[in-house]
Design a protein around this motif. Structure first.
Motif, PDB file in Angstrom:
ATOM      1  N   VAL A  64       0.862  -1.180   0.000  1.00 61.31           N
ATOM      2  CA  VAL A  64       0.000   0.000   0.000  1.00 61.31           C
ATOM      3  C   VAL A  64       0.896   1.225   0.000  1.00 61.31           C
ATOM      4  O   VAL A  64       1.732   1.391   0.891  1.00 61.31           O
ATOM      5  CB  VAL A  64      -0.938   0.021   1.229  1.00 61.31           C
ATOM      6  CG1 VAL A  64      -1.792   1.281   1.228  1.00 61.31           C
ATOM      7  CG2 VAL A  64      -1.816  -1.225   1.246  1.00 61.31           C
ATOM      8  N   VAL A  65       0.723   2.086  -1.007  1.00 58.97           N
ATOM      9  CA  VAL A  65       1.515   3.312  -1.136  1.00 58.97           C
ATOM     10  C   VAL A  65       0.590   4.487  -0.859  1.00 58.97           C
ATOM     11  O   VAL A  65      -0.458   4.628  -1.491  1.00 58.97           O
ATOM     12  CB  VAL A  65       2.128   3.439  -2.552  1.00 58.97           C
ATOM     13  CG1 VAL A  65       2.878   4.751  -2.695  1.00 58.97           C
ATOM     14  CG2 VAL A  65       3.040   2.262  -2.833  1.00 58.97           C
ATOM     15  N   GLN A  66       0.975   5.326   0.113  1.00 63.48           N
ATOM     16  CA  GLN A  66       0.206   6.520   0.442  1.00 63.48           C
ATOM     17  C   GLN A  66       1.063   7.740   0.121  1.00 63.48           C
ATOM     18  O   GLN A  66       2.122   7.934   0.716  1.00 63.48           O
ATOM     19  CB  GLN A  66      -0.187   6.511   1.915  1.00 63.48           C
ATOM     20  CG  GLN A  66      -1.117   5.372   2.254  1.00 63.48           C
ATOM     21  CD  GLN A  66      -1.468   5.315   3.718  1.00 63.48           C
ATOM     22  OE1 GLN A  66      -0.782   5.884   4.555  1.00 63.48           O
ATOM     23  NE2 GLN A  66      -2.541   4.619   4.026  1.00 63.48           N
ATOM     24  N   ARG A  71      -2.126  14.194  -1.037  1.00 59.19           N
ATOM     25  CA  ARG A  71      -3.299  13.351  -1.267  1.00 59.19           C
ATOM     26  C   ARG A  71      -4.372  14.050  -2.086  1.00 59.19           C
ATOM     27  O   ARG A  71      -5.563  13.767  -1.939  1.00 59.19           O
ATOM     28  CB  ARG A  71      -3.868  12.891   0.062  1.00 59.19           C
ATOM     29  CG  ARG A  71      -2.907  11.997   0.800  1.00 59.19           C
ATOM     30  CD  ARG A  71      -3.482  11.528   2.084  1.00 59.19           C
ATOM     31  NE  ARG A  71      -2.494  10.710   2.760  1.00 59.19           N
ATOM     32  CZ  ARG A  71      -2.782   9.665   3.474  1.00 59.19           C
ATOM     33  NH1 ARG A  71      -4.021   9.306   3.632  1.00 59.19           N
ATOM     34  NH2 ARG A  71      -1.835   8.979   4.065  1.00 59.19           N
ATOM     35  N   GLU A 100      -5.792   8.785  -2.477  1.00 61.96           N
ATOM     36  CA  GLU A 100      -5.487   8.571  -1.068  1.00 61.96           C
ATOM     37  C   GLU A 100      -4.447   7.474  -0.877  1.00 61.96           C
ATOM     38  O   GLU A 100      -3.535   7.598  -0.072  1.00 61.96           O
ATOM     39  CB  GLU A 100      -6.769   8.206  -0.328  1.00 61.96           C
ATOM     40  CG  GLU A 100      -6.608   8.115   1.164  1.00 61.96           C
ATOM     41  CD  GLU A 100      -7.935   7.890   1.854  1.00 61.96           C
ATOM     42  OE1 GLU A 100      -7.933   7.167   2.859  1.00 61.96           O
ATOM     43  OE2 GLU A 100      -8.934   8.413   1.376  1.00 61.96           O
ATOM     44  N   GLN A 101      -4.597   6.387  -1.634  1.00 63.20           N
ATOM     45  CA  GLN A 101      -3.637   5.301  -1.541  1.00 63.20           C
ATOM     46  C   GLN A 101      -3.697   4.459  -2.805  1.00 63.20           C
ATOM     47  O   GLN A 101      -4.700   4.436  -3.490  1.00 63.20           O
ATOM     48  CB  GLN A 101      -3.882   4.436  -0.312  1.00 63.20           C
ATOM     49  CG  GLN A 101      -5.219   3.733  -0.285  1.00 63.20           C
ATOM     50  CD  GLN A 101      -5.429   2.964   1.008  1.00 63.20           C
ATOM     51  OE1 GLN A 101      -4.606   3.008   1.907  1.00 63.20           O
ATOM     52  NE2 GLN A 101      -6.526   2.255   1.103  1.00 63.20           N
ATOM     53  N   ILE A 149      -2.962   0.483  -4.062  1.00 69.05           N
ATOM     54  CA  ILE A 149      -2.801  -0.871  -3.541  1.00 69.05           C
ATOM     55  C   ILE A 149      -2.266  -1.756  -4.650  1.00 69.05           C
ATOM     56  O   ILE A 149      -2.852  -1.832  -5.722  1.00 69.05           O
ATOM     57  CB  ILE A 149      -4.138  -1.410  -3.010  1.00 69.05           C
ATOM     58  CG1 ILE A 149      -4.656  -0.496  -1.897  1.00 69.05           C
ATOM     59  CG2 ILE A 149      -3.980  -2.841  -2.517  1.00 69.05           C
ATOM     60  CD1 ILE A 149      -6.047  -0.807  -1.438  1.00 69.05           C
ATOM     61  N   CYS A 194       6.420   2.377  -5.491  1.00 66.56           N
ATOM     62  CA  CYS A 194       6.540   3.839  -5.382  1.00 66.56           C
ATOM     63  C   CYS A 194       6.871   4.468  -6.728  1.00 66.56           C
ATOM     64  O   CYS A 194       6.362   5.539  -7.066  1.00 66.56           O
ATOM     65  CB  CYS A 194       7.596   4.205  -4.350  1.00 66.56           C
ATOM     66  SG  CYS A 194       7.103   3.849  -2.662  1.00 66.56           S
ATOM     67  N   ALA A 196       3.667   4.554  -8.777  1.00 61.75           N
ATOM     68  CA  ALA A 196       2.767   5.593  -8.267  1.00 61.75           C
ATOM     69  C   ALA A 196       3.269   6.987  -8.649  1.00 61.75           C
ATOM     70  O   ALA A 196       2.487   7.848  -9.046  1.00 61.75           O
ATOM     71  CB  ALA A 196       2.618   5.464  -6.760  1.00 61.75           C
TER      72      ALA A 196
END
Length: 89
Positions: free
Chosen positions: A13-15, A19, A23-24, A26, A44, A47
């Protein structure tokens, strides 16, 4: 709704820090043999690549003068066509 029992998945899970867009993220990891640090780094990277593509400004293909010129050219050609049709009839 389907229930799945007995399935174990490795999840990353990358947050993001900012934001504003999501939000995240997966990620379900397919290969369990890769080191955890490398899997997190790849998640990462993916993302970040998505965020860079999402916030890139939209480039305009045509300027206002090019559109105005094309519009005037279209009016001129339509006028010539109408005048030619009137002269033929």
């Amino acid at each position: 709704m389907k229930m799945v029992k007995g399935v174990t998945r490795r999840v990353i899970v990358v947050q993001p820090d900012n934001r504003a867009l999501f939000e995240q993220a997966i990620f379900l990891v397919r290969d369990h043999s890769m080191p955890q640090r490398e899997v997190v780094r790849e998640a990462c990277r993916i993302a970040d690549r998505y965020l860079l593509g999402a916030v890139r400004p939209i480039k305009r293909r045509y300027g206002i003068w090019q559109m105005a010129g094309a519009f005037l050219l279209g009016i001129g050609l339509a006028s010539i066509a109408w005048i030619s049709a009137i002269w033929i009839l």
